[in-house]
Motif scaffolding. Sequence first.
Motif, PDB file in Angstrom:
ATOM      1  N   ILE A 121      41.671  -4.281  36.014  1.00 11.81           N
ATOM      2  CA  ILE A 121      42.039  -5.264  35.007  1.00 11.81           C
ATOM      3  C   ILE A 121      41.060  -6.435  35.072  1.00 11.81           C
ATOM      4  O   ILE A 121      40.612  -6.837  36.148  1.00 11.81           O
ATOM      5  N   GLU A 122      40.694  -6.939  33.913  1.00 10.36           N
ATOM      6  CA  GLU A 122      39.842  -8.116  33.797  1.00 10.36           C
ATOM      7  C   GLU A 122      40.641  -9.203  33.094  1.00 10.36           C
ATOM      8  O   GLU A 122      41.440  -8.919  32.199  1.00 10.36           O
ATOM      9  N   ARG A 123      40.407 -10.465  33.470  1.00  9.03           N
ATOM     10  CA  ARG A 123      41.190 -11.556  32.904  1.00  9.03           C
ATOM     11  C   ARG A 123      40.318 -12.758  32.581  1.00  9.03           C
ATOM     12  O   ARG A 123      39.385 -13.079  33.320  1.00  9.03           O
ATOM     13  N   MET A 124      40.618 -13.424  31.477  1.00  6.65           N
ATOM     14  CA  MET A 124      39.993 -14.684  31.118  1.00  6.65           C
ATOM     15  C   MET A 124      41.106 -15.712  30.928  1.00  6.65           C
ATOM     16  O   MET A 124      41.962 -15.556  30.060  1.00  6.65           O
ATOM     17  N   GLY A 125      41.124 -16.750  31.761  1.00 11.40           N
ATOM     18  CA  GLY A 125      42.128 -17.790  31.668  1.00 11.40           C
ATOM     19  C   GLY A 125      41.584 -19.050  31.025  1.00 11.40           C
ATOM     20  O   GLY A 125      40.443 -19.091  30.546  1.00 11.40           O
ATOM     21  N   LEU A 126      42.386 -20.121  31.023  1.00 10.97           N
ATOM     22  CA  LEU A 126      41.986 -21.363  30.362  1.00 10.97           C
ATOM     23  C   LEU A 126      40.696 -21.926  30.950  1.00 10.97           C
ATOM     24  O   LEU A 126      39.839 -22.426  30.219  1.00 10.97           O
ATOM     25  N   LYS A 127      40.557 -21.847  32.258  1.00  8.31           N
ATOM     26  CA  LYS A 127      39.342 -22.351  32.894  1.00  8.31           C
ATOM     27  C   LYS A 127      38.121 -21.559  32.451  1.00  8.31           C
ATOM     28  O   LYS A 127      37.057 -22.122  32.161  1.00  8.31           O
ATOM     29  N   ASP A 128      38.260 -20.246  32.371  1.00 14.83           N
ATOM     30  CA  ASP A 128      37.146 -19.392  31.933  1.00 14.83           C
ATOM     31  C   ASP A 128      36.806 -19.651  30.470  1.00 14.83           C
ATOM     32  O   ASP A 128      35.633 -19.628  30.081  1.00 14.83           O
ATOM     33  N   ILE A 129      37.824 -19.873  29.661  1.00 18.85           N
ATOM     34  CA  ILE A 129      37.606 -20.132  28.239  1.00 18.85           C
ATOM     35  C   ILE A 129      36.831 -21.427  28.061  1.00 18.85           C
ATOM     36  O   ILE A 129      35.898 -21.518  27.254  1.00 18.85           O
ATOM     37  N   LYS A 130      37.212 -22.451  28.838  1.00 15.93           N
ATOM     38  CA  LYS A 130      36.510 -23.734  28.767  1.00 15.93           C
ATOM     39  C   LYS A 130      35.051 -23.579  29.164  1.00 15.93           C
ATOM     40  O   LYS A 130      34.161 -24.191  28.580  1.00 15.93           O
ATOM     41  N   ASN A 131      34.769 -22.751  30.171  1.00 15.25           N
ATOM     42  CA  ASN A 131      33.427 -22.649  30.736  1.00 15.25           C
ATOM     43  C   ASN A 131      32.575 -21.550  30.114  1.00 15.25           C
ATOM     44  O   ASN A 131      31.438 -21.349  30.545  1.00 15.25           O
ATOM     45  N   THR A 132      33.105 -20.829  29.128  1.00 21.94           N
ATOM     46  CA  THR A 132      32.315 -19.741  28.558  1.00 21.94           C
ATOM     47  C   THR A 132      31.016 -20.263  27.957  1.00 21.94           C
ATOM     48  O   THR A 132      30.975 -21.351  27.363  1.00 21.94           O
ATOM     49  N   THR A 133      29.961 -19.502  28.128  1.00 22.70           N
ATOM     50  CA  THR A 133      28.667 -19.883  27.567  1.00 22.70           C
ATOM     51  C   THR A 133      28.495 -19.410  26.136  1.00 22.70           C
ATOM     52  O   THR A 133      27.592 -19.862  25.439  1.00 22.70           O
ATOM     53  N   ALA A 134      29.355 -18.505  25.703  1.00 24.61           N
ATOM     54  CA  ALA A 134      29.251 -17.936  24.356  1.00 24.61           C
ATOM     55  C   ALA A 134      29.756 -18.950  23.331  1.00 24.61           C
ATOM     56  O   ALA A 134      30.517 -19.872  23.662  1.00 24.61           O
ATOM     57  N   PRO A 135      29.382 -18.796  22.061  1.00 24.77           N
ATOM     58  CA  PRO A 135      29.860 -19.711  21.035  1.00 24.77           C
ATOM     59  C   PRO A 135      31.377 -19.696  20.844  1.00 24.77           C
ATOM     60  O   PRO A 135      31.941 -20.643  20.319  1.00 24.77           O
ATOM     61  N   SER A 136      32.054 -18.604  21.242  1.00 29.19           N
ATOM     62  CA  SER A 136      33.513 -18.542  21.147  1.00 29.19           C
ATOM     63  C   SER A 136      34.049 -17.769  22.345  1.00 29.19           C
ATOM     64  O   SER A 136      33.314 -17.025  23.006  1.00 29.19           O
ATOM     65  N   PHE A 137      35.344 -17.951  22.632  1.00 29.01           N
ATOM     66  CA  PHE A 137      35.922 -17.237  23.769  1.00 29.01           C
ATOM     67  C   PHE A 137      35.835 -15.723  23.569  1.00 29.01           C
ATOM     68  O   PHE A 137      35.636 -14.971  24.531  1.00 29.01           O
ATOM     69  N   TYR A 138      35.987 -15.251  22.307  1.00 30.59           N
ATOM     70  CA  TYR A 138      35.983 -13.813  22.061  1.00 30.59           C
ATOM     71  C   TYR A 138      34.615 -13.231  22.389  1.00 30.59           C
ATOM     72  O   TYR A 138      34.518 -12.182  23.041  1.00 30.59           O
ATOM     73  N   GLU A 139      33.557 -13.902  21.978  1.00 28.54           N
ATOM     74  CA  GLU A 139      32.221 -13.429  22.313  1.00 28.54           C
ATOM     75  C   GLU A 139      31.976 -13.509  23.818  1.00 28.54           C
ATOM     76  O   GLU A 139      31.215 -12.723  24.377  1.00 28.54           O
ATOM     77  N   GLY A 140      32.657 -14.458  24.488  1.00 32.12           N
ATOM     78  CA  GLY A 140      32.520 -14.583  25.932  1.00 32.12           C
ATOM     79  C   GLY A 140      33.102 -13.424  26.704  1.00 32.12           C
ATOM     80  O   GLY A 140      32.783 -13.229  27.881  1.00 32.12           O
ATOM     81  N   LEU A 141      33.967 -12.624  26.058  1.00 40.02           N
ATOM     82  CA  LEU A 141      34.535 -11.452  26.735  1.00 40.02           C
ATOM     83  C   LEU A 141      33.454 -10.466  27.159  1.00 40.02           C
ATOM     84  O   LEU A 141      33.648  -9.677  28.086  1.00 40.02           O
ATOM     85  N   GLU A 142      32.311 -10.521  26.493  1.00 39.25           N
ATOM     86  CA  GLU A 142      31.241  -9.581  26.822  1.00 39.25           C
ATOM     87  C   GLU A 142      30.677  -9.822  28.223  1.00 39.25           C
ATOM     88  O   GLU A 142      30.014  -8.958  28.783  1.00 39.25           O
ATOM     89  N   ASN A 143      30.961 -10.988  28.790  1.00 38.15           N
ATOM     90  CA  ASN A 143      30.476 -11.272  30.139  1.00 38.15           C
ATOM     91  C   ASN A 143      31.410 -10.741  31.222  1.00 38.15           C
ATOM     92  O   ASN A 143      31.100 -10.857  32.405  1.00 38.15           O
ATOM     93  N   LEU A 144      32.549 -10.166  30.831  1.00 33.67           N
ATOM     94  CA  LEU A 144      33.459  -9.565  31.804  1.00 33.67           C
ATOM     95  C   LEU A 144      32.932  -8.205  32.254  1.00 33.67           C
ATOM     96  O   LEU A 144      32.332  -7.464  31.468  1.00 33.67           O
ATOM     97  N   LYS A 145      33.177  -7.901  33.508  1.00 30.68           N
ATOM     98  CA  LYS A 145      32.858  -6.562  34.010  1.00 30.68           C
ATOM     99  C   LYS A 145      33.635  -5.514  33.217  1.00 30.68           C
ATOM    100  O   LYS A 145      34.767  -5.750  32.814  1.00 30.68           O
ATOM    101  N   ASP A 146      33.038  -4.380  32.963  1.00 32.33           N
ATOM    102  CA  ASP A 146      33.667  -3.246  32.262  1.00 32.33           C
ATOM    103  C   ASP A 146      33.761  -3.433  30.756  1.00 32.33           C
ATOM    104  O   ASP A 146      34.280  -2.555  30.060  1.00 32.33           O
ATOM    105  N   VAL A 147      33.286  -4.548  30.218  1.00 36.11           N
ATOM    106  CA  VAL A 147      33.368  -4.783  28.774  1.00 36.11           C
ATOM    107  C   VAL A 147      31.980  -4.712  28.168  1.00 36.11           C
ATOM    108  O   VAL A 147      31.042  -5.360  28.644  1.00 36.11           O
ATOM    109  N   HIS A 148      31.855  -3.931  27.097  1.00 39.15           N
ATOM    110  CA  HIS A 148      30.614  -3.832  26.329  1.00 39.15           C
ATOM    111  C   HIS A 148      30.963  -4.041  24.864  1.00 39.15           C
ATOM    112  O   HIS A 148      32.028  -3.624  24.410  1.00 39.15           O
TER     113      HIS A 148
END
Length: 941
Positions: A121-148
């Motif tokens: 399981i991979e998880r993105m919480g409020l802290k991760d959402i705040k710190n994402t480098t992508a323009p949006s949290f959804y695009e930031g999901l691509e930085n999670l392991k196992d996600v392409h």
Amino acid sequence: MRIYFIILSLFFCGLSFAQNTISGTVTDANNQPIPGANVKVVGSSTGTSAGFDGKFTLKNQNSFPFSLEVSMMGYSSQTVVVNSKEQEIIVTLSEEATSLNEIVVSASRTPERILESPVTIERMGLKDIKNTTAPSFYEGLENLKDVHFNTSSFSFKSVNTRGFATIANSRFMQLVDGMDNSSPALNFALGNLLGVSDIDVASVEVLPGASSALYGANAFNGIMFMNSRSPFVKEGISTYMKYGQTSQTTAGNNPFYDFGFRAAKKFTDHFAAKGNFSYLGAKEWIASDDRNVSNGALDGGAIGHANNQNYDGVNLYGDEVTTFIPNVGQVSRTGYREQDLTDNKIESVKADFSLHFKPWANDFEIILQHKLGFGNTVYQGANRYALKNFYMDQTKLEVKGKNFFARVYRTAENAGDSYDTRFAAWNVNRAAKSDTEWFTNYATAFQLSQAYLGSSASQAAAIGRNYADYNNLPTTAGFNTLPQFASAPIGSPRFEAGSAQFNQALATIIKDPDFTKGAKFQDNSKLYHADVNYNFKDLVKFAEIQVGGSGRQYVMNSYGSIFTDYTEPLKYNEYGVYTQIQKKFMEDRLKFTGSVRYDKSKNFDGNFSPRISFTYGAGANKQHNLRVSYQTGFRNPTTQDQYIGLDLGPFALIGSAPENLTRYVETRSVSAAGQALGNAATVTLTGENAYYKAYTVESYKSYAAARASGTPLATASSLLVVASPTLVKPERVQAIELGYRTIIKDFSVDLNGYYNKYNDFLSQTNTIAPLYGAIGTADAATALDNGDRRTFNVYTNSKAVVKSLGVGVGLSRKVYKNFELGGSYNYSQFDFDQSTDPSFEAGFNTPKHRAKASFGNDKLFKNFGFNTNVRWNSEYLWQSTFVDGMIPENVVFDAQINYAIPFLKSVIKVGGANLGGKDYIQVLGAGAIGQQYYASWTINP
């Protein structure tokens, strides 16, 4: 939209009730505020969250003393006792070393630490959402392991886990607040077009593997949960404004805008409401691949009609219309660029409103929610579709408590002014000149230029195309007065892209749903869903037992433009029931999880999906967690697999539901040679011709090559093989997964490996049906020789057994003070015996090697933080109904810096995606992804 703003304006008109009011502050070990920390009265549902400055105010009806539980993802929870209203409450939370201690719900439908989850399981919480480098949290999901990601458009991205995915990833399920937000007609999620805004998302959980045992048919290769923030916990008005620039080689530099707001109010402990609105506007990543396509794949052939008279460019449409001309060769019409067939403007509007009721002082809650999304984007399937003014909405009623939930919801969509860009090009061409006229013009000019001017083949091709397109002839004396030209049908000159004639023709064509002369894409389908779950943990003590079930009805309504719903909408139902038991042994070190689900769909037999897993916590503090699981999954054929009936010109897509075969009907013209044999001028074909009265494409190619080399018909026809595609049935997967997770001081390790075995893999294959003559006879072979044949693309199950395996490694640690370094690696591959199904394409569409890394510090100094991400993937094969070919390897670097302004309750963020990189692709046929630079201002995040 007026109703949303009216309701939002009423949020702050509620009555207040006499209550105890307490205040406090939540900080970390460095005395820095922790925005968003959850504050809850122990033993009740009353709670709130800390503001931007870490301060909170809580109104409640509890008598003193009572206890508060303060928590935040990434920090250890604390409990404090409150004795009076005057008490100064200062809570200091200690930061956890790793996110593996975070609580997740999705893996087992019950709260548990990621460390103890029975599956990856991979998880993105409020802290991760705040710190994402992508323009949006959804695009930031691509930085999670196992996600392409597979990117079709600037605003349309689909998640790929464990492979076998195109843009239409119907093997992956996406839930938003418990609702499946897949398209009712297309059966796959439309990215975040009907998702959650950046300021309302609370967490995202991704399960990369088969999850059918708990979540049903579409959770075949993975499932994602997007959860929004409760108005009982997060109140107030929040807003964000984002401005940036995109840069792409084809499109140049263009601005993009993204803004939104959230309004939430807890009127009492029993009633709260919230509303969200967001808008995104941008220029599309323009698709401009001009490489040549042959037999559905990139072939490295000459580019442009000046070099190839049968040129078919990837993102040029109209040049797919081709024919063989004796003494000339195979010739295609002149096409139009995709960028000339659409305005390339991206718009995405999302809004939602919800009412939340808590009748009693516990966790029982009633939620009424409505979500909608509309706008413009591009979807790539068999063709490229310009989705214009499309609309999709969901309405939900949910009742949930400590140990149960029950929800019903409806999803509806409307294609609006959407259209097929390929058909638009074909019919703009035909509005100027019919195919017959155009090819006659071409052949006439080509042959006479050789006879009278002595032109070479390339010169004759240029003359032929110039005459067919523009009615222009060489100025050589006498050539343009030949009687053959005077008698040839000429028609109108080609409509140049951007001209008044072109614009007028295109505007007319994209409003016409008849694909013989139009391109409009119609859809007004709906989905009705209900599900329920109950956990008996407070009633049964020896183990934790859950039971649940779901039911769904699809109502397909494309007015006959996609499905065979010519006279009325098509309906079909499916349902499922499941149970799960969890039990801990050996001083709670060993946890057993067993579950099984039974599903039944209208056209198919029932299917059982079991899952068994064991997790073991080794070490003094159970910090070494090992797990093993065996689970099965299944996927029902989609609505398209069963009921599509779509004439795409060169071929027709035919779904395999038994009643669909007879319902699909089309009329085809017979050649003069065929009519000379006594056949009628036209014939009527049905879906039964596609499945039962056709040859395999591979055998037809062998036959055609033999005939071209002079082989007699009787001998060559022995090469023809009768096609025998089976009617579709659910595909199945058996999955074995091993995993290890641990936390050692500031270092965390997450390892997983999996092996999947797929049977009855759903696939598509082409068949060639003769227009006359019984299959296996000389008459049928003669029909093929005369060009009296029809190509069908049919839905079936492959005989091949497909196997895939993969390994994932995730590492993270604090390297110095608050500097955090993370990295992951994924290895993925698949295999099958091609000889068992020569025409089968698995469409794995996943790199064999992927590596990701991050480095950042969200507390570099007071109120200032930064984060960086880099991703690399190896070259891989892309297979789809649009085009096949290789995706090059690429490296993508993203970065952001952020600065908090406490007295304004604001965060300023400046960042960029694909910084310093080249344009890259994730989907053949889609626009190359360029660079994005942005600055955002978020108030009350």
